[in-house]
Write a protein that holds these residues in place. Structure first.
Motif, PDB file in Angstrom:
ATOM      1  N   MET A 127      16.105   7.632  29.820  1.00  0.00           N
ATOM      2  CA  MET A 127      14.805   7.822  29.168  1.00  0.00           C
ATOM      3  C   MET A 127      14.514   9.293  28.970  1.00  0.00           C
ATOM      4  SD  MET A 127      13.502   5.259  28.030  1.00  0.00           S
ATOM      5  CE  MET A 127      11.853   5.709  27.626  1.00  0.00           C
ATOM      6  N   GLU A 128      14.935  10.051  29.949  1.00  0.00           N
ATOM      7  CA  GLU A 128      14.631  11.468  29.812  1.00  0.00           C
ATOM      8  C   GLU A 128      15.419  12.096  28.683  1.00  0.00           C
ATOM      9  OE1 GLU A 128      13.058  12.366  34.269  1.00  0.00           O
ATOM     10  OE2 GLU A 128      15.177  12.616  33.787  1.00  0.00           O
ATOM     11  N   ALA A 176      13.626  11.256  25.722  1.00  0.00           N
ATOM     12  CA  ALA A 176      12.407  12.055  25.596  1.00  0.00           C
ATOM     13  C   ALA A 176      12.744  13.447  25.093  1.00  0.00           C
ATOM     14  CB  ALA A 176      11.692  12.143  26.943  1.00  0.00           C
ATOM     15  N   ASN A 194       3.497  10.820 -34.045  1.00  0.00           N
ATOM     16  CA  ASN A 194       2.465  10.287 -33.167  1.00  0.00           C
ATOM     17  C   ASN A 194       3.078   9.684 -31.913  1.00  0.00           C
ATOM     18  OD1 ASN A 194      -0.209   9.997 -32.739  1.00  0.00           O
ATOM     19  ND2 ASN A 194      -0.387   8.036 -33.780  1.00  0.00           N
ATOM     20  N   GLU A 195       4.146   8.968 -32.117  1.00  0.00           N
ATOM     21  CA  GLU A 195       4.759   8.296 -30.978  1.00  0.00           C
ATOM     22  C   GLU A 195       5.669   9.241 -30.200  1.00  0.00           C
ATOM     23  OE1 GLU A 195       4.541   5.118 -28.661  1.00  0.00           O
ATOM     24  OE2 GLU A 195       3.432   5.581 -30.453  1.00  0.00           O
ATOM     25  N   ILE A 210       9.537   1.416 -27.574  1.00  0.00           N
ATOM     26  CA  ILE A 210       8.824   1.152 -28.828  1.00  0.00           C
ATOM     27  C   ILE A 210       9.273  -0.174 -29.416  1.00  0.00           C
ATOM     28  CG2 ILE A 210       8.506   1.932 -31.185  1.00  0.00           C
ATOM     29  CD1 ILE A 210       8.833   4.766 -30.174  1.00  0.00           C
ATOM     30  N   GLN A 226       8.051  -3.411 -27.833  1.00  0.00           N
ATOM     31  CA  GLN A 226       6.663  -3.800 -28.021  1.00  0.00           C
ATOM     32  C   GLN A 226       6.508  -4.805 -29.139  1.00  0.00           C
ATOM     33  OE1 GLN A 226       3.660  -1.259 -27.472  1.00  0.00           O
ATOM     34  NE2 GLN A 226       4.707   0.079 -26.047  1.00  0.00           N
ATOM     35  N   PHE A 227       7.472  -4.862 -30.018  1.00  0.00           N
ATOM     36  CA  PHE A 227       7.359  -5.825 -31.108  1.00  0.00           C
ATOM     37  C   PHE A 227       7.854  -7.202 -30.708  1.00  0.00           C
ATOM     38  CE2 PHE A 227       5.970  -2.936 -34.171  1.00  0.00           C
ATOM     39  CZ  PHE A 227       6.635  -1.756 -34.001  1.00  0.00           C
ATOM     40  N   MET A 259       0.115  -5.298 -28.897  1.00  0.00           N
ATOM     41  CA  MET A 259       0.914  -4.209 -29.450  1.00  0.00           C
ATOM     42  C   MET A 259       0.090  -2.932 -29.449  1.00  0.00           C
ATOM     43  SD  MET A 259       3.091  -4.558 -32.888  1.00  0.00           S
ATOM     44  CE  MET A 259       1.816  -4.081 -34.016  1.00  0.00           C
ATOM     45  N   ALA A 260       0.638  -1.893 -28.942  1.00  0.00           N
ATOM     46  CA  ALA A 260      -0.122  -0.647 -28.866  1.00  0.00           C
ATOM     47  C   ALA A 260      -0.344  -0.081 -30.253  1.00  0.00           C
ATOM     48  CB  ALA A 260       0.637   0.351 -28.004  1.00  0.00           C
ATOM     49  N   GLY A 275      -0.164   3.035 -31.355  1.00  0.00           N
ATOM     50  CA  GLY A 275       0.749   4.038 -31.869  1.00  0.00           C
ATOM     51  C   GLY A 275       1.973   3.406 -32.513  1.00  0.00           C
ATOM     52  N   VAL A 276       2.438   2.318 -31.906  1.00  0.00           N
ATOM     53  CA  VAL A 276       3.665   1.774 -32.451  1.00  0.00           C
ATOM     54  C   VAL A 276       3.418   0.966 -33.703  1.00  0.00           C
ATOM     55  CG1 VAL A 276       4.797   1.726 -30.230  1.00  0.00           C
ATOM     56  CG2 VAL A 276       3.511  -0.248 -30.979  1.00  0.00           C
ATOM     57  N   TRP A 313       5.333   2.108 -36.372  1.00  0.00           N
ATOM     58  CA  TRP A 313       6.761   1.839 -36.382  1.00  0.00           C
ATOM     59  C   TRP A 313       7.080   0.431 -36.861  1.00  0.00           C
ATOM     60  CZ3 TRP A 313      10.922   4.828 -34.092  1.00  0.00           C
ATOM     61  CH2 TRP A 313      10.520   6.144 -33.792  1.00  0.00           C
ATOM     62  N   ARG A 319      -6.776   6.823 -32.539  1.00  0.00           N
ATOM     63  CA  ARG A 319      -5.654   7.711 -32.793  1.00  0.00           C
ATOM     64  C   ARG A 319      -4.549   7.534 -31.777  1.00  0.00           C
ATOM     65  NH1 ARG A 319      -9.787  12.414 -33.667  1.00  0.00           N
ATOM     66  NH2 ARG A 319     -10.184  12.159 -35.888  1.00  0.00           N
ATOM     67  N   VAL A 321       7.388   2.007  25.865  1.00  0.00           N
ATOM     68  CA  VAL A 321       8.086   3.250  26.213  1.00  0.00           C
ATOM     69  C   VAL A 321       7.655   3.754  27.581  1.00  0.00           C
ATOM     70  CG1 VAL A 321       8.237   5.669  25.565  1.00  0.00           C
ATOM     71  CG2 VAL A 321       8.525   3.921  23.843  1.00  0.00           C
ATOM     72  N   TYR A 369       9.182   1.713  30.452  1.00  0.00           N
ATOM     73  CA  TYR A 369      10.569   2.021  30.774  1.00  0.00           C
ATOM     74  C   TYR A 369      10.733   3.431  31.290  1.00  0.00           C
ATOM     75  CZ  TYR A 369      12.103  -2.422  29.033  1.00  0.00           C
ATOM     76  OH  TYR A 369      12.290  -3.768  28.884  1.00  0.00           O
ATOM     77  N   ALA A 370       9.875   4.312  30.856  1.00  0.00           N
ATOM     78  CA  ALA A 370       9.987   5.688  31.356  1.00  0.00           C
ATOM     79  C   ALA A 370       9.578   5.770  32.815  1.00  0.00           C
ATOM     80  CB  ALA A 370       9.097   6.604  30.507  1.00  0.00           C
ATOM     81  N   ALA A 389       9.759  12.266  31.644  1.00  0.00           N
ATOM     82  CA  ALA A 389       9.788  11.504  30.386  1.00  0.00           C
ATOM     83  C   ALA A 389       8.452  10.826  30.153  1.00  0.00           C
ATOM     84  CB  ALA A 389      10.908  10.475  30.442  1.00  0.00           C
ATOM     85  N   ILE A 412       5.977  13.304  28.919  1.00  0.00           N
ATOM     86  CA  ILE A 412       6.194  13.681  27.522  1.00  0.00           C
ATOM     87  C   ILE A 412       5.663  12.586  26.602  1.00  0.00           C
ATOM     88  CG2 ILE A 412       7.971  14.008  25.780  1.00  0.00           C
ATOM     89  CD1 ILE A 412       9.612  15.446  27.878  1.00  0.00           C
ATOM     90  N   PHE A 413       6.072  11.354  26.913  1.00  0.00           N
ATOM     91  CA  PHE A 413       5.615  10.268  26.031  1.00  0.00           C
ATOM     92  C   PHE A 413       4.121  10.057  26.131  1.00  0.00           C
ATOM     93  CE2 PHE A 413       9.390   9.211  24.128  1.00  0.00           C
ATOM     94  CZ  PHE A 413      10.424   9.109  25.043  1.00  0.00           C
TER      95      PHE A 413
END
Lengths: 231, 633
Positions: free
Chosen positions: A6-7, A10, A77-78, A92, A95-96, B1-2, B4-5, B8, B99, B337, B340-341, B378, B381-382
């Motif tokens: 244990m030590e 530790a 734009n895209e 892109i 999306q369609f 559908m967004a 912007g696209v 497209w 936009r 812990v 056991y220590a 130990a 410490i713990f």
């Protein structure tokens, strides 16, 4: 009395904590690779691409000035940086087709548009591709389609290539279709295609076979004219 | 559908050519655009600020105002632009939505004005982008809570007829409504305090004679304490039963927390009564006495702060749960812990892991009793790591709970402050005045309209001109509208005072005597009953209202029966307006053929208002003093 288990444990914990404290003071250099990631992020965002002038594009394509302006506005734009990389393109295009998975087909499309194979589509590539598709002659369109199917661009469409394309098209349908897409459907479709196109039964379709067969097929010829007035 | 696209889409359609050679079936016909326009700029003029955009940009969202043909309603032909009389600052966000496809919510904008603008332009607020959504939701929630406070304040208005049960319930819930309620409130509070103190003092050792052991007071003065307990329990029982009786929904009341606390507080006493001094059950009996301490929770009805605390804890349930969970994890780890220590050391108090739990809890909460101390290195410490981590684990969820409590507490403070202060009163008074102003304007104009009609017969133009007030077109249209409503429902608008007055009088007399309303001139018909004023019946509970609206015969009978008639307040005018008197009496003498007999009801309030000049705009003052009851047919 020797150091018991244990030590030992530790002491180990104490050393770890000590190192953590030292790290805070910056004395112990962290061995992480954070810098690499951040650098690579910087790269793409500083790159910006300007297209060629309007006049040159007008000469290269069959679009009018106004059409080019409208196209560029949508494009910019895209993709403000002027370049479309494959991921953005896939996003892109997906999306369609909300129901299915369009990424594979988008991948093939991307390769078809990216003429110089540099991993990104510039506006010129985009517009030239569109010009062929919308304003080109039937032969040019068929050429373009052949180019799309020929994944490795070796001039021959093999069954494997066709199967990949077919699968990607069926993927776009998604799961909820009527009737359900069976697993064998793409392969059957490929078989039909090859039966129609492959005249000399050599297992590949060449460009001549392709164009010849398509010109004889009325359905295909009609459908080529379908998207003439999209812009 | 967004959005912007959308640009497209042509590309996606063009790329569909790639499917054509593999398709086996013919393709469907493509939709054609009827009039394909080139993309054009449109100008949106919002309160003077011009925004320009492409038409296609707006067409991206066809189910909003700007994207559909609805905007054509705002098109200005001369300037060839679309004019919107709205806030230009908020419009900026709206246009950016078209936009970029993302709707943003600026922090400096008031939430309700923003929502109004969104509603106007047909954009649902749920599509606010992720970057601004949380802020939006928080502000909206705050606003809703604030509005709820306002509404709750208004609910305190006294309703005219409440049953005894309802009044009792209101008295219980709101001690400020009447003196009785307040008395009850304080009495119960007092007895709760007495009961709690009794329970506490019962256990204190009272002085005793030297030869006896020290006995607690409860044993020494058993009878006294028993009497006290009985009295308190009596009061609590009575209170509980009264509440149960008065509750609007008994089932819901019985399930509520407060009633459960009440029951738990008084039950031990009754159980104790029932049980005899049996040896085996006396242990249980002692346990029951513990439950008496729950009486202290009854104070939460009396204390706002307690309720807030309870509400906070309920709303922070998840944080508390997390705290508990993480503490449990840490306790188990450190206990293991430490066990056991310390296993090696001799005469160690850490005999088992559960025994170490006690040490861990005491250390993590920095209590440090010192009854269990690690002896090995130990262990030490713990142990120190344990205490350091305990501070951290406890400190983390606490600010969340604190901020929740603070928010709720301040909200309540705000509501209380507003209730207490004149601010709220002043605000309500302002609102009331403005409402009264507009209704009084209507009532007033009716009176003047009345004069106008009356004067038509005297046909004195100068007085006419003097009387016609310069009401704006808007006002006159509004008044006409209210007038139409009166005609439709055959009721009339009155002042609040008149209404209350008549309500009171209705209680006193069995027929409504006073009809303090104004004559509504029906200048349309020029029959004999030129003063066709409606018979007014205030919305009294037992007014046989509809009957009045019957044609002639009924009206007659009712008039004779009820004597509810016109109260013509013409006192100031008797001197100068004798014609009016004549008018009033005329219907009585003439044989009116009209299908509707109504009594002339004119209320002419205080003299300053009724001067022929008609310039005063005073609201109806203490009119009832000038009432002259005149019965007319």
């Amino acid at each position: 009395m020797g150091i018991q288990g244990m030590e030992l444990f530790a002491i180990g914990v104490v050393i770890i904590l000590f190192m953590a404290v030292l790290k805070q003071f910056g004395i112990l250099e962290p061995m992480s690779s954070f810098e690499d990631n951040s650098d690579s992020d910087l790269e793409l965002s500083t790159v910006r691409h300007q297209p060629e002038g309007l006049d040159q594009l007008q000469a290269q394509t069959k679009f009018t000035r106004k059409e080019l302006q409208s196209l560029y506005r949508g494009f910019k734009n895209e993709c403000p940086s002027g370049l479309v990389d494959e991921e953005t393109f896939k996003t892109i295009y997906s999306q369609f087709f909300p129901q299915g998975d369009a990424t594979t087909y988008a991948h093939f499309l991307f390769n078809a548009f990216d003429i110089d194979r540099n991993g990104s589509i510039r506006f010129e590539d985009f517009v030239i591709g569109l010009s062929v598709l919308l304003r080109g002659s039937v032969t040019e369109k068929l050429n373009w389609a052949f180019n799309l199917y020929d994944i490795n661009k070796d001039g021959y469409i093999t069954k494997e290539e066709m199967l990949a394309i077919m699968k990607s098209i069926y993927d776009m349908m998604g799961r909820y279709t009527y009737p359900c897409v069976r697993d064998e459907a793409p392969s059957e479709h490929v078989e039909k295609f090859f039966q129609k196109m492959d005249k000399n039964r050599d297992g590949v379709v060449t460009i001549e076979e392709f164009i010849e067969t398509c010109q004889k097929d009325e359905n295909i010829m009609n459908s080529m004219q379908l998207f003439e007035n999209v812009i | 559908m967004a959005a912007g696209v959308a640009a497209w889409l042509p590309f996606a359609r063009a790329a569909a050519i790639g499917w054509m050679p593999v398709a086996n079936l013919p393709m469907p016909v493509a939709p054609t655009e009827k009039n394909k326009r080139q993309d054009e700029l449109i100008i949106l003029n919002v309160s003077g600020r011009r925004f320009e955009t492409w038409r296609n940009t707006l067409d991206r969202f066809p189910d909003t105002l700007l994207g559909s043909s609805e905007k054509e309603f705002f098109y200005n032909e001369e300037t060839k632009e679309y004019f919107f009389d709205r806030d230009p600052d908020v419009f900026r966000n709206v246009l950016n939505f078209y936009r970029t496809g993302k709707l943003h919510y600026p922090r400096y904008e008031c939430i309700s004005s923003y929502e109004e603008e969104l509603a106007f332009f047909g954009i649902i607020s749920e599509i606010i982008g992720d970057c601004c959504y949380e802020e939006f939701k928080d502000r909206k929630r705050e606003n809703a809570e604030r509005l709820m406070d306002d509404q709750e304040d208004n609910k305190d208005a006294k309703l005219p007829n409440m049953t005894f049960r309802e009044t009792m319930w209101r008295a219980f819930e709101n001690p400020h409504t009447s003196t009785m309620a307040l008395v009850f409130y304080y009495v119960t509070g007092f007895f709760i305090a007495v009961s709690v103190i009794t329970n506490v003092v019962e256990t204190v050792p009272c002085g005793s004679s030297p030869n006896q052991k020290e006995v607690p007071c409860g044993v020494r003065y058993t009878v006294a304490f028993f009497c006290m307990d009985t009295a308190c329990v009596m009061i609590f029982t009575v209170e509980y039963l009264m509440r149960l009786f008065a509750a609007p929904s008994r089932y819901r009341f019985m399930r509520s927390v407060m009633s459960i606390i009440d029951v738990v507080a008084i039950l031990p006493y009754y159980i104790g009564l029932v049980m005899t001094d049996n040896e085996d059950v006396s242990g249980a009996f002692v346990t029951l006495r513990v439950f008496r301490v729950f009486r202290i929770f009854k104070f939460s009805r009396h204390s706002q702060g307690l309720r807030i605390l309870g509400y906070t804890l309920k709303s922070c349930a998840s944080e508390l749960g997390f705290l508990l969970f993480s503490l449990t994890m840490a306790i188990i780890i450190f206990a293991t812990v430490m066990f056991y220590a310390e296993k090696g050391s001799s005469s160690s108090k850490f005999t088992s892991i559960p025994a170490s739990f006690w040490y861990t809890i005491v250390t993590m909460t920095t209590l440090g009793y010192g009854d269990m101390v690690p002896k090995t290195i130990a262990g030490k410490i713990f142990g120190s790591i344990c205490s350091l981590s305990g501070v951290l684990v406890i400190a983390l969820p606490v600010p969340v709970i604190v901020s929740n409590f603070s928010r709720i507490y301040h909200q309540n403070q705000r509501a209380d402050k507003r209730r207490a202060q004149k601010v709220q009163k002043a605000r309500l008074a302002r609102i009331r005045i403005s409402k009264e102003g507009s209704s009084n304007a209507f009532l007033h104009s009716k009176r003047n309209g009345l004069f106008n009609e009356a004067l038509e017969f005297t046909s004195s133009t100068e007085e006419e001109q003097r009387l016609t007030k310069s009401t704006s077109l808007l006002e006159s249209q509004h008044h006409h509208l209210l007038h139409c409503l009166e005609k439709t429902t055959n009721h009339e608008f009155v002042d609040e005072q008149y209404y209350q007055q008549s309500y009171l009088e209705a209680g006193l007399q069995n027929y409504p005597s006073r009809s303090p309303s104004l004559s509504s001139q029906d200048g349309v018909t020029g029959t004999c009953c030129t003063r066709r004023s409606k018979k007014h019946h205030t919305p009294l509970p037992n007014a046989s209202g509809p009957a009045h609206m019957q044609p002639l015969t009924h009206a007659h009978t009712h008039q004779q029966g009820l004597q509810e008639l016109s109260t013509i307040h013409i006192q100031p005018l008797t001197t100068s307006r004798s014609s009016l008197n004549m008018r009033v009496d005329e219907p009585a003498s003439m044989n009116c053929q009209s299908s509707q007999i109504t009594t002339a009801i004119i209320s002419i309030p205080t003299p300053p208002v009724t001067t022929p000049e008609g310039d005063a705009h005073l609201p109806a003052g203490p009119i009832h003093q000038n009432v002259v009851k005149v019965s007319a047919l």
